[in-house]
Design a protein around this motif. Structure first.
Motif, mmCIF file in Angstrom:
data_model
loop_
_atom_site.group_PDB
_atom_site.id
_atom_site.type_symbol
_atom_site.label_atom_id
_atom_site.label_comp_id
_atom_site.label_asym_id
_atom_site.label_seq_id
_atom_site.Cartn_x
_atom_site.Cartn_y
_atom_site.Cartn_z
ATOM 1 N N ASN A 22 0.806 -1.225 0.000
ATOM 2 C CA ASN A 22 0.000 0.000 0.000
ATOM 3 C C ASN A 22 0.836 1.270 0.000
ATOM 4 O OD1 ASN A 22 -2.549 -1.140 -0.075
ATOM 5 N ND2 ASN A 22 -2.418 -1.654 2.110
ATOM 6 N N ILE A 23 2.054 1.168 0.555
ATOM 7 C CA ILE A 23 2.903 2.354 0.618
ATOM 8 C C ILE A 23 4.091 2.128 -0.305
ATOM 9 C CG2 ILE A 23 4.220 3.889 2.143
ATOM 10 C CD1 ILE A 23 2.587 2.661 4.462
ATOM 11 N N ASN A 24 4.539 3.191 -0.946
ATOM 12 C CA ASN A 24 5.657 3.070 -1.866
ATOM 13 C C ASN A 24 6.980 3.112 -1.100
ATOM 14 O OD1 ASN A 24 6.959 2.889 -4.253
ATOM 15 N ND2 ASN A 24 6.295 4.860 -5.063
ATOM 16 N N PRO A 25 7.657 1.973 -0.925
ATOM 17 C CA PRO A 25 8.887 1.958 -0.136
ATOM 18 C C PRO A 25 10.080 2.418 -0.970
ATOM 19 C CG PRO A 25 8.433 -0.203 -0.934
ATOM 20 C CD PRO A 25 7.350 0.672 -1.502
ATOM 21 N N THR A 26 11.143 2.829 -0.326
ATOM 22 C CA THR A 26 12.250 3.369 -1.102
ATOM 23 C C THR A 26 13.617 2.818 -0.723
ATOM 24 O OG1 THR A 26 12.242 5.222 0.411
ATOM 25 C CG2 THR A 26 11.181 5.559 -1.707
ATOM 26 N N ILE A 27 13.818 2.341 0.485
ATOM 27 C CA ILE A 27 15.174 1.951 0.880
ATOM 28 C C ILE A 27 15.214 0.546 1.485
ATOM 29 C CG2 ILE A 27 17.143 2.468 2.374
ATOM 30 C CD1 ILE A 27 16.449 5.350 2.292
ATOM 31 N N GLY A 28 16.155 -0.263 0.994
ATOM 32 C CA GLY A 28 16.454 -1.536 1.633
ATOM 33 C C GLY A 28 17.969 -1.650 1.680
ATOM 34 N N THR A 29 18.506 -2.401 2.622
ATOM 35 C CA THR A 29 19.958 -2.485 2.768
ATOM 36 C C THR A 29 20.411 -3.931 2.837
ATOM 37 O OG1 THR A 29 19.863 -0.448 4.038
ATOM 38 C CG2 THR A 29 21.899 -1.684 4.160
ATOM 39 N N VAL A 30 21.476 -4.230 2.109
ATOM 40 C CA VAL A 30 22.055 -5.577 2.156
ATOM 41 C C VAL A 30 23.500 -5.469 2.617
ATOM 42 C CG1 VAL A 30 22.848 -7.522 0.754
ATOM 43 C CG2 VAL A 30 20.592 -6.540 0.335
ATOM 44 N N GLN A 31 23.856 -6.299 3.607
ATOM 45 C CA GLN A 31 25.248 -6.392 4.046
ATOM 46 C C GLN A 31 25.939 -7.421 3.161
ATOM 47 O OE1 GLN A 31 26.944 -5.043 6.918
ATOM 48 N NE2 GLN A 31 28.750 -6.036 6.065
ATOM 49 N N HIS A 32 26.945 -6.992 2.404
ATOM 50 C CA HIS A 32 27.676 -7.939 1.565
ATOM 51 C C HIS A 32 29.158 -7.807 1.867
ATOM 52 C CE1 HIS A 32 28.961 -10.417 -1.684
ATOM 53 N NE2 HIS A 32 29.554 -9.417 -2.313
ATOM 54 N N GLY A 153 25.362 -9.210 9.178
ATOM 55 C CA GLY A 153 24.112 -9.773 8.682
ATOM 56 C C GLY A 153 23.346 -8.829 7.788
ATOM 57 N N PHE A 154 22.054 -8.837 7.939
ATOM 58 C CA PHE A 154 21.165 -8.284 6.952
ATOM 59 C C PHE A 154 20.225 -7.307 7.624
ATOM 60 C CE2 PHE A 154 19.515 -8.808 2.822
ATOM 61 C CZ PHE A 154 18.165 -8.577 2.919
ATOM 62 N N LYS A 155 20.200 -6.095 7.101
ATOM 63 C CA LYS A 155 19.388 -5.089 7.774
ATOM 64 C C LYS A 155 18.488 -4.391 6.769
ATOM 65 C CE LYS A 155 19.992 -0.937 10.481
ATOM 66 N NZ LYS A 155 20.116 0.129 9.498
ATOM 67 N N LEU A 156 17.251 -4.249 7.131
ATOM 68 C CA LEU A 156 16.313 -3.549 6.274
ATOM 69 C C LEU A 156 15.718 -2.392 7.037
ATOM 70 C CD1 LEU A 156 14.268 -6.581 4.940
ATOM 71 C CD2 LEU A 156 16.103 -5.392 3.780
ATOM 72 N N ARG A 157 15.448 -1.303 6.340
ATOM 73 C CA ARG A 157 14.724 -0.242 7.018
ATOM 74 C C ARG A 157 13.886 0.519 6.023
ATOM 75 N NH1 ARG A 157 17.530 4.908 6.553
ATOM 76 N NH2 ARG A 157 19.534 4.527 5.598
ATOM 77 N N ARG A 158 12.855 1.140 6.531
ATOM 78 C CA ARG A 158 11.985 1.918 5.673
ATOM 79 C C ARG A 158 12.350 3.373 5.821
ATOM 80 N NH1 ARG A 158 6.514 3.853 5.759
ATOM 81 N NH2 ARG A 158 6.091 3.130 7.844
#
Ligand code: GDP
Length: 168
Positions: A22-32, A153-158
């Motif tokens: 429903n909401i247009n998301p814009t940011i995701g983060t991957v630890q590589h 690891g792996f971090k996501l945020r809006r």
């Protein structure tokens, strides 16, 4: 990029871990490895139907997520007019709908191998392979010395109103 194939849902799941576009998301983060890759995601929200607007979305992009329908046209467009060495990832989305599968995995793999793209079957509904899709993109993006991170690891945020950039 046909509408209704699940592009918004993939982006939403990646950012929010849920199936609710429903909401247009814009940011995701991957630890590589030692790098934190911030994905600034442009969801075309159907505007890709107007070809003239397409460059607005892919210029300056390191990667594109596209689906199998109309795929060859988009790959050609990206190869001719997009950024050099753009990572292309193809999502076989809605893989939960086994009985109505439209593109056979073998055909998808053969095509993606021929253009050196990433192929991942995904389902936002059943939470299958969305993170893996972005992790795979992250692996292919050339290393830089920028953005070293001590995080694990792996971090996501809006995106919040504080982090949101003004566009004008
Ligand atoms: P877009 O136009 O490509 O951005 O597609 P949307 O993300 O708006 O999704 C179109 C429709 O497909 C919506 O009704 C979603 O709920 C549904 N959808 C998206 N992903 C999946 C999936 O993995 N499985 C199933 N069964 N439905 C999905």
């Amino acid at each position: 990029m046909d509408t209704g194939v699940g592009k918004s849902s993939i982006v939403w799941w990646f950012v929010e871990d849920s199936f609710d576009p429903n909401i247009n998301p814009t940011i995701g983060t991957v630890q590589h490895q030692n790098e934190l890759h911030n994905f600034l995601i442009w969801d075309t929200a159907g505007q890709e139907r107007c070809r003239a607007l397409a460059p607005m979305y892919y210029h300056g992009s390191a990667a594109a997520v596209i689906t199998f329908s109309t795929l060859k046209d988009w790959v050609k467009e990206l190869q001719q007019h997009g950024p050099p060495n753009s990572v292309v990832a193809i999502a076989g989305n809605k893989c939960d709908l086994i009985d109505t599968r439209e593109v056979m995995e073998r055909d998808a793999k053969d095509y993606t191998d021929s253009i050196h793209a990433i192929f991942v079957d995904t389902s936002t509904k059943k939470a299958i392979n969305i993170n893996e899709l972005f992790i795979e993109i992250s692996r292919r993006i050339p290393s830089t010395d920028a953005n070293p991170s001590s995080g694990k690891g792996f971090k996501l945020r809006r995106e919040t109103s504080e982090t949101k950039q003004s566009c004008c």
